[in-house]
Design an enzyme around this catalytic site. Structure first.
Site, PDB file in Angstrom:
ATOM      1  CG  ASN A   1      -1.507   1.030   1.517  1.00 56.84           C
ATOM      2  OD1 ASN A   1      -1.824   2.215   0.873  1.00 56.84           O
ATOM      3  ND2 ASN A   1      -2.582   1.143   1.983  1.00 56.84           N
TER       4      ASN A   1
ATOM      5  NE  ARG B   1      -8.515  13.581   2.952  1.00 57.48           N
ATOM      6  CZ  ARG B   1      -8.691  12.318   2.109  1.00 57.48           C
ATOM      7  NH1 ARG B   1     -10.396  11.810   1.217  1.00 57.48           N
ATOM      8  NH2 ARG B   1      -7.607  11.285   3.005  1.00 57.48           N
TER       9      ARG B   1
ATOM     10  CD  GLU C   1      -8.858  -0.558   4.019  1.00 58.07           C
ATOM     11  OE1 GLU C   1      -8.114   0.109   5.148  1.00 58.07           O
ATOM     12  OE2 GLU C   1      -8.993   0.417   3.001  1.00 58.07           O
TER      13      GLU C   1
END
Ligand code: ADP
Length: 398
Positions: A9, A236, A380
């Site tokens: 990743n 964000r 994940e």
């Protein structure tokens, strides 16, 4: 000898590695950070001593150093039999994971315009492992793929049709691997099959998104063309009025700067003025810091509104599921969010919520709740390892 699967990743300045055995048990993992700077460092989980990296180490240098360290440690005795990569954007091209070849790499490169901060870095990880292990089958697992089942009413923006036709401007959604895992794991915990299980899945980490998953299929999600849309996140903003760009242009702030601020200086950090880290904000709020309290309040209220919005895509709801660092650990966020949704009949069991569902198969709802509420740690890496093994087996080299 046992076949191992390497999961990679790549972030812009980081590299996360995990190695699984063929029974899909994780045997080792490591993290390299601040790559391409003179503070580059790497650490193997459970090992106190950091793994030495040269100053300015690249992703490729860090990969080699960590793979050597795994070998020296004895955790990796031979080259991996398959390699799985997390790739952020697969556009409309990839509805599932793909075995990497030149065509697939070209398509990932073509999607870079949709994810300029992510796909090029993912590609540099792919090129690093291909250089190091040219004969090992490699697989790309896309954050967007699980959401390719969104119906047109959920993925279209109300914009001139040519924007979609010519530039593929639409909602894609992200965190798909995590939402997929949630849907399968929730079905297992509820003793149901994925194809008959409908959930709302809230992935709350540094990035946050929520999905409606109907009978195992993603039918709506909060992130859009980019991972900026939707929920309040660490740095964000999530949803803002698009009119903001023009308003701020009038104040002399160009669109590029607004974009930077919305991505890196907003969300929990922007509201609190202190931190993007929910744990720190909860501590600050407990000590009376009002801006941190406000940040948590806005975060939970936006999330509650989105839980309601996700209901529009479902006909039944088998569970609301929380995951990610915040979703798995913050009883305060779960409690505060669901306190806005009493009208819908969500009720938490105070003690189970405080234990993060650890002693109750993930369940944190009270006996009188209209819907089950679950906490499920996401995984994940496991999904990526499973996909890498499955597709590598089709090449019959594993
Ligand atoms: P990433 O998206 O980078 O993988 P994580 O899923 O690890 O991030 O989530 C990081 C967030 O989880 C941070 O805001 C962190 O403060 C929060 N978090 C972790 N543990 C707790 C906790 N015990 N209470 C509240 N928030 C927590």
């Amino acid at each position: 000898m046992e076949a191992n699967i390497l999961v990679v990743n790549c972030g812009s300045s980081s590299l996360k590695l995990a190695v699984f055995n063929s029974r899909l048990e994780k045997i080792v993992s490591a993290l390299a950070e601040r790559l391409d700077t003179d503070e580059a460092f790497a650490r193997i989980a459970g090992v106190d001593e950091p793994t030495a990296l040269p100053s300015g180490a690249s992703h490729q240098t860090a990969l080699r150093a960590l793979m050597d360290a795994f070998r020296n440690q004895g955790t990796l005795k031979q080259d991996p039999a398959a390699i799985g990569h997390r790739v952020v954007h697969g556009g409309e091209t990839f509805r599932e994971a793909a075995l990497l070849d030149e065509d697939v790499i070209k398509s990932i490169t073509d999607c870079s315009g949709l994810a300029p901060l992510h796909n090029p870095v993912n590609l540099s990880g792919i090129s690093a492992t291909r250089n190091l292990y040219p004969h090992v089958p490699q697989v790309a697992v896309f954050d967007t793929a699980f959401h390719q089942t969104l119906p047109p009413r959920a993925f279209h923006y109300a914009l001139p049709e040519a924007y979609y036709r010519d530039w593929a401007v639409r909602r894609y959604g992200f965190h798909g691997t995590s939402h997929y895992f949630m849907s399968r794991e929730a079905a297992r915990l509820l003793d149901r099959t994925p194809a008959t299980t409908s959930i709302i899945s809230a992935h709350l980490g540094n990035g946050c998104s929520i999905s409606a998953i109907r009978d195992g299929i993603s039918v709506d999600t909060s992130m859009g063309l980019t991972p900026l849309e939707g929920l309040v996140m660490g740095t964000r903003s999530g949803d803002v009025d698009p009119g903001l760009f023009d308003f701020l242009a009038g104040k002399g702030i160009p669109a590029s700067e607004v974009h930077e601020v919305l991505n890196k200086e907003s969300g929990l950090l922007g509201l609190s003025g202190q931190s993007n880290d929910m744990r720190s904000l909860c501590d600050l709020a407990d000590h009376g810091h009002k801006p941190s309290e406000l940040a948590i309040d806005v975060f939970c209220f936006r999330l509650a509104k989105y839980v309601g919005a996700m209901m529009a895509s479902l006909t039944t709801l088998d569970a609301l599921v929380f995951t990610g660092g915040i979703g798995e650990n913050s009883s305060r966020v779960r409690h505060q969010t669901l306190s806005h949704l009493r009208l819908l009949g969500f009720e938490l069991d105070h003690d189970l919520n405080n234990c993060n569902g650890l002693y109750s198969d993930g369940r944190i709802d009270s006996a009188s709740s209209r819907f089950p509420v679950l906490v499920i740690p996401t995984n994940e890496e496991l999904v990526i390892a499973r996909e890498a093994l499955r597709l590598a087996e089709t090449t019959q080299t594993v």
